[in-house]
Enzyme design. Structure first.
Site, PDB file in Angstrom:
ATOM      1  N   GLY A  50       0.154  -0.008   6.393  1.00 42.15           N
ATOM      2  CA  GLY A  50      -0.904  -1.044   7.154  1.00 42.15           C
ATOM      3  C   GLY A  50      -0.632  -2.378   6.801  1.00 42.15           C
ATOM      4  N   CYS A  51       0.100  -2.671   5.763  1.00 39.44           N
ATOM      5  CA  CYS A  51       0.067  -4.192   5.219  1.00 39.44           C
ATOM      6  C   CYS A  51       1.647  -4.721   5.334  1.00 39.44           C
ATOM      7  CB  CYS A  51      -0.159  -4.301   3.602  1.00 39.44           C
ATOM      8  SG  CYS A  51      -1.853  -3.755   3.182  1.00 39.44           S
ATOM      9  N   GLN A  52       1.488  -5.828   5.964  1.00 37.78           N
ATOM     10  CA  GLN A  52       2.832  -6.401   6.341  1.00 37.78           C
ATOM     11  C   GLN A  52       3.521  -6.647   4.977  1.00 37.78           C
ATOM     12  OE1 GLN A  52       2.799 -10.097   8.543  1.00 37.78           O
ATOM     13  NE2 GLN A  52       4.723  -9.755   9.308  1.00 37.78           N
ATOM     14  N   SER A  53       3.001  -7.092   4.125  1.00 38.56           N
ATOM     15  CA  SER A  53       3.501  -7.528   2.600  1.00 38.56           C
ATOM     16  C   SER A  53       3.411  -6.016   1.907  1.00 38.56           C
ATOM     17  CB  SER A  53       2.675  -8.536   1.930  1.00 38.56           C
ATOM     18  OG  SER A  53       2.541  -9.855   2.618  1.00 38.56           O
TER      19      SER A  53
END
Length: 138
Positions: A50-53
């Site tokens: 769920g984190c882009q990074s």
């Protein structure tokens, strides 16, 4: 454990920043205070979806039942957000983490209004993951 400010001090320091550029620099500085994450903890089990990074978070209880959080990201601002989150949960037990709603703290900083939608979603994913880790330890 990294030397992070208590939530009240963090909020005061944040309020002292003159503009959002200074606030972002303060967040990045907080991220630099995090202890290095061992390479063996950088694995799919600790990767937050769920984190882009790329974000890794590890939650472990100490002898007193206090949850010790470890984390890292490949993005400086996200690493700083990890540090902000950790400052809110430091010194708490798994039960206290599960029961604590930290969203009002972020609202008081107006942080969500100044993060990109993907960073806001990533922040929410971090909060969910930490609470899930804590709940699994109960």
């Amino acid at each position: 454990m990294a030397s992070l400010p208590e939530p009240q001090k963090l909020a005061r320091n944040f309020a002292r920043c003159n503009d959002w550029e200074e606030k972002y620099l303060y967040i990045i500085e907080l991220g630099e205070r995090l202890d290095p994450l061992p390479d063996e903890w950088r694995n799919p089990d600790n990767l937050i979806s769920g984190c882009q990074s790329q974000v890794w978070i590890v939650a472990q209880p100490d002898e007193q039942g206090v949850i010790v959080l470890h984390g890292d990201s490949d993005a400086a601002i996200v690493k700083g957000l990890i540090a902000v989150v950790f400052s809110l949960y430091q010194g708490l037990t798994a039960q206290e983490i599960v029961e604590l709603d930290v969203r009002p703290f972020f609202e008081s900083l107006a942080l969500n209004q100044h993060l990109t939608p993907s960073r806001s979603q990533g922040l929410e994913a971090m909060l969910r993951a930490i609470r899930a880790h804590a709940a699994a330890l109960l």
